[in-house]
Motif scaffolding. Structure first.
Motif, short mmCIF file in Angstrom:
data_model
loop_
_atom_site.label_atom_id
_atom_site.label_comp_id
_atom_site.label_asym_id
_atom_site.label_seq_id
_atom_site.Cartn_x
_atom_site.Cartn_y
_atom_site.Cartn_z
N LYS A 39 4.76 50.51 -103.54
CA LYS A 39 5.04 49.22 -104.18
C LYS A 39 5.30 48.16 -103.12
CE LYS A 39 7.09 50.69 -108.59
NZ LYS A 39 6.76 52.09 -108.58
N SER A 40 4.74 46.98 -103.35
CA SER A 40 5.05 45.83 -102.49
C SER A 40 6.47 45.36 -102.80
CB SER A 40 4.07 44.69 -102.78
OG SER A 40 4.29 44.18 -104.09
N GLY A 41 7.00 44.48 -101.98
CA GLY A 41 8.33 43.94 -102.22
C GLY A 41 8.45 43.27 -103.58
N ARG A 42 7.45 42.48 -103.92
CA ARG A 42 7.47 41.80 -105.22
C ARG A 42 7.39 42.81 -106.37
NH1 ARG A 42 3.78 36.74 -107.35
NH2 ARG A 42 4.49 36.85 -109.51
N ALA A 43 6.55 43.83 -106.23
CA ALA A 43 6.42 44.84 -107.29
C ALA A 43 7.74 45.58 -107.51
CB ALA A 43 5.30 45.81 -106.96
N ILE A 44 8.48 45.83 -106.45
CA ILE A 44 9.79 46.49 -106.58
C ILE A 44 10.73 45.62 -107.40
CG2 ILE A 44 11.87 47.16 -105.29
CD1 ILE A 44 9.90 48.09 -103.04
N LEU A 45 10.77 44.32 -107.09
CA LEU A 45 11.66 43.42 -107.83
C LEU A 45 11.25 43.30 -109.29
CD1 LEU A 45 12.06 40.65 -105.11
CD2 LEU A 45 13.75 42.38 -105.78
N GLU A 46 9.95 43.22 -109.53
CA GLU A 46 9.48 43.14 -110.92
C GLU A 46 9.82 44.42 -111.68
OE1 GLU A 46 5.37 42.10 -110.23
OE2 GLU A 46 5.82 39.94 -110.34
N ALA A 47 9.76 45.56 -111.01
CA ALA A 47 10.12 46.83 -111.65
C ALA A 47 11.61 46.87 -111.97
CB ALA A 47 9.72 48.01 -110.77
N MET A 48 12.44 46.28 -111.13
CA MET A 48 13.88 46.20 -111.43
C MET A 48 14.12 45.30 -112.64
SD MET A 48 15.71 45.82 -107.75
CE MET A 48 15.52 47.07 -106.49
N MET A 49 13.41 44.18 -112.68
CA MET A 49 13.59 43.24 -113.79
C MET A 49 13.11 43.82 -115.12
SD MET A 49 12.45 39.80 -111.75
CE MET A 49 12.29 38.81 -113.21
N SER A 50 12.08 44.67 -115.07
CA SER A 50 11.53 45.25 -116.31
C SER A 50 12.30 46.49 -116.77
CB SER A 50 10.06 45.62 -116.10
OG SER A 50 9.95 46.77 -115.29
N GLY A 51 13.17 47.03 -115.92
CA GLY A 51 13.92 48.23 -116.26
C GLY A 51 13.27 49.51 -115.77
N GLU A 52 12.11 49.41 -115.12
CA GLU A 52 11.43 50.59 -114.58
C GLU A 52 12.24 51.20 -113.43
OE1 GLU A 52 7.49 51.55 -111.89
OE2 GLU A 52 7.44 49.79 -113.19
N LEU A 53 12.87 50.35 -112.63
CA LEU A 53 13.72 50.78 -111.52
C LEU A 53 15.15 50.32 -111.78
CD1 LEU A 53 11.58 49.90 -108.35
CD2 LEU A 53 12.05 52.17 -109.29
N PRO A 54 16.15 51.03 -111.25
CA PRO A 54 17.53 50.56 -111.39
C PRO A 54 17.73 49.25 -110.63
CG PRO A 54 17.43 52.51 -109.97
CD PRO A 54 16.05 52.29 -110.49
N TYR A 55 18.67 48.46 -111.11
CA TYR A 55 19.03 47.22 -110.42
C TYR A 55 20.35 47.45 -109.67
CZ TYR A 55 21.84 46.63 -114.68
OH TYR A 55 22.72 46.82 -115.72
N PRO A 56 20.63 46.62 -108.65
CA PRO A 56 21.83 46.85 -107.83
C PRO A 56 23.12 46.81 -108.66
CG PRO A 56 20.38 45.26 -106.77
CD PRO A 56 19.84 45.49 -108.16
#
Length: 181
Positions: A39-56
């Motif tokens: 994942k690119s940096g932007r893709a990581i952030l978008e995944a956090m915003m969508s709930g795919e990845l945990p957020y801090p």
């Protein structure tokens, strides 16, 4: 991902963004390296915003949320609470620093290709207006000024819904190859 313009106001936009991530399984935590791989940096952030990845987890402590990312741009919003006060009865400078550093760093992160990471090397903040829990939502909008192979710079402003400036900042970030787990 851009935030929708809503007549409901900024507080509602923040609440909606948090709920969207939670509805999709998002929760505070740390992503594993295998979840970030490819994942690119932007893709990581978008995944956090969508709930795919945990957020801090810090986002809940500081009552702030990543609302929007674009190429070289990030928008964080926070709502100051009594728990963010300093001994003098206003929002602690560290709250502003966290909101700004988060927006600035994420703006830099949106420019990173797969396999690259960053860390803040320098952060300069000017707080020009005090905030309190009565202030309401404050939004930090950050944009990248320069991104080279090893260094990136960005600037940000914190404003309220009426466009009043509360703080502004610049950062220098060190860009490096991400370490494997």
């Amino acid at each position: 991902m851009e935030i929708e313009k809503s007549p409901a106001g900024w507080a509602s936009q923040q609440s909606d963004a948090i709920q969207r991530a939670r509805d999709s399984g998002g929760s505070p935590g740390l992503a594993r390296m295998d979840q970030l791989a490819g994942k690119s940096g932007r893709a990581i952030l978008e995944a956090m915003m969508s709930g795919e990845l945990p957020y801090p987890p810090m986002n809940e402590t500081m009552n702030m949320t990543l609302l929007e990312v674009g190429d070289g741009r990030a928008v964080f919003q926070g709502i100051p609470l009594l728990q963010h006060y300093n001994p003098l009865g206003t929002v602690h400078g560290g709250w502003f620093a966290t909101l700004l550093d988060s927006a600035l760093g994420c703006a830099v992160q949106t420019t990173l290709p797969i396999g690259r990471s960053y860390t803040t090397a320098e952060l300069s903040i000017n707080i020009v207006r005090p905030a309190s829990q009565r202030t309401g939502p404050l939004r930090a909008v950050a944009t990248v000024l320069h991104r080279g192979g090893q260094m990136a710079t960005a600037e940000a402003r914190v404003e309220d819904e009426k466009g009043r400036l509360y703080a502004h900042a610049t950062t220098t970030c060190f860009v490096f190859k991400a370490q494997a787990a």
